[in-house]
Design an enzyme around this catalytic site. Sequence first.
Site, mmCIF file in Angstrom:
data_model
loop_
_atom_site.group_PDB
_atom_site.id
_atom_site.type_symbol
_atom_site.label_atom_id
_atom_site.label_comp_id
_atom_site.label_asym_id
_atom_site.label_seq_id
_atom_site.Cartn_x
_atom_site.Cartn_y
_atom_site.Cartn_z
ATOM 1 N N CYS A 168 15.320 -1.866 -5.894
ATOM 2 C CA CYS A 168 14.308 -2.723 -5.282
ATOM 3 C C CYS A 168 14.988 -3.719 -4.348
ATOM 4 O O CYS A 168 16.130 -4.117 -4.573
ATOM 5 C CB CYS A 168 13.528 -3.461 -6.374
ATOM 6 S SG CYS A 168 12.202 -4.499 -5.704
ATOM 7 N N ASP A 171 14.347 -6.725 -4.143
ATOM 8 C CA ASP A 171 14.328 -8.044 -4.790
ATOM 9 C C ASP A 171 15.717 -8.700 -4.773
ATOM 10 O O ASP A 171 16.711 -8.083 -5.171
ATOM 11 C CB ASP A 171 13.848 -7.866 -6.243
ATOM 12 C CG ASP A 171 13.474 -9.189 -6.898
ATOM 13 O OD1 ASP A 171 14.333 -10.089 -6.952
ATOM 14 O OD2 ASP A 171 12.322 -9.322 -7.340
ATOM 15 N N ARG A 175 17.037 -10.737 -6.604
ATOM 16 C CA ARG A 175 17.659 -11.001 -7.907
ATOM 17 C C ARG A 175 18.310 -9.769 -8.524
ATOM 18 O O ARG A 175 18.871 -9.839 -9.608
ATOM 19 C CB ARG A 175 16.601 -11.553 -8.874
ATOM 20 C CG ARG A 175 15.981 -12.851 -8.395
ATOM 21 C CD ARG A 175 14.706 -13.139 -9.164
ATOM 22 N NE ARG A 175 13.701 -12.098 -8.949
ATOM 23 C CZ ARG A 175 12.547 -12.026 -9.600
ATOM 24 N NH1 ARG A 175 12.247 -12.925 -10.514
ATOM 25 N NH2 ARG A 175 11.684 -11.053 -9.349
ATOM 26 N N HIS A 197 13.190 -2.926 -11.930
ATOM 27 C CA HIS A 197 13.403 -4.130 -12.748
ATOM 28 C C HIS A 197 12.071 -4.607 -13.290
ATOM 29 O O HIS A 197 11.024 -4.403 -12.678
ATOM 30 C CB HIS A 197 14.091 -5.235 -11.929
ATOM 31 C CG HIS A 197 13.287 -5.739 -10.779
ATOM 32 N ND1 HIS A 197 12.584 -6.911 -10.819
ATOM 33 C CD2 HIS A 197 13.035 -5.208 -9.557
ATOM 34 C CE1 HIS A 197 11.966 -7.098 -9.669
ATOM 35 N NE2 HIS A 197 12.213 -6.074 -8.878
ATOM 36 N N CYS A 255 8.619 -6.680 -11.561
ATOM 37 C CA CYS A 255 8.749 -6.352 -10.130
ATOM 38 C C CYS A 255 7.484 -6.775 -9.363
ATOM 39 O O CYS A 255 6.369 -6.356 -9.701
ATOM 40 C CB CYS A 255 8.979 -4.852 -9.975
ATOM 41 S SG CYS A 255 9.152 -4.340 -8.257
HETATM 42 ZN ZN ZN Z 1 10.970 -5.394 -7.362
#
Ligand code: ZN
Length: 212
Positions: free
Chosen positions: A53, A55, A57, A109, A112
């Site tokens: 992803c 993302d 993090r 994750h 999400c």
């Molecule tokens: Zn995500």
Amino acid sequence: MKIEGNHLERRQRPYAEILLANKAWAKNMVEKDAEYFKRLALGQYPDYLWIGCSDSRVPAAGVSQTEPGELFVHRNIANQVITNDFNLMSVVKYAVDYLNVKHIVVCGHYGCGGVIAAMNNNTDKYLGDWLTGIKDSYKRNRAELDTFTDEKEKINRMCEINVERQIEKLASSSLIQKAWRKGKELQLHGWIFDLETGLINPLTDVVGNPNT
Ligand SMILES: [Zn+2]
């Protein structure tokens, strides 16, 4: 230890600081190994393709503790495998047929944002359409998902279903089927990263050709 607030602070790091940090890192690497970057520049031989992803993090190298040269990486919102996505499929093609990676990891994750947006039937331009596959998976799995009384657990289960679905799509893709038919040693792994513990939870493995 008490955690203040309920989310990460925006760091507001000046971009010049990132460039300085890069200089310090490069200097440190050369001090430890004078030939490090010379070797790095010669070529890449990664064993892993990581599809994750976008993302912030969930940095691929960070959570997997891999070094430069070990992971070939593609990231998009909610780690989607969409077989008519030229961007993704050219990465998979190069990884499988040219870099000869041995493993493809799809790592999602928990929590999400892309999965949550799909569950809320987001209709934003581009975003809503990108998430169509998750919206469909959500509808197909409603019976199981509606048994969860805890909203967070329900979202997290949907995040797992999303990873499992991407592995299925990858396994069925012509590119991967062809690689297996040619006898290529290639394994697919569906993993999910837990932001609350820092641990990767393995969900599914596909070794060889599931369609034979
Ligand atoms: Zn995500």
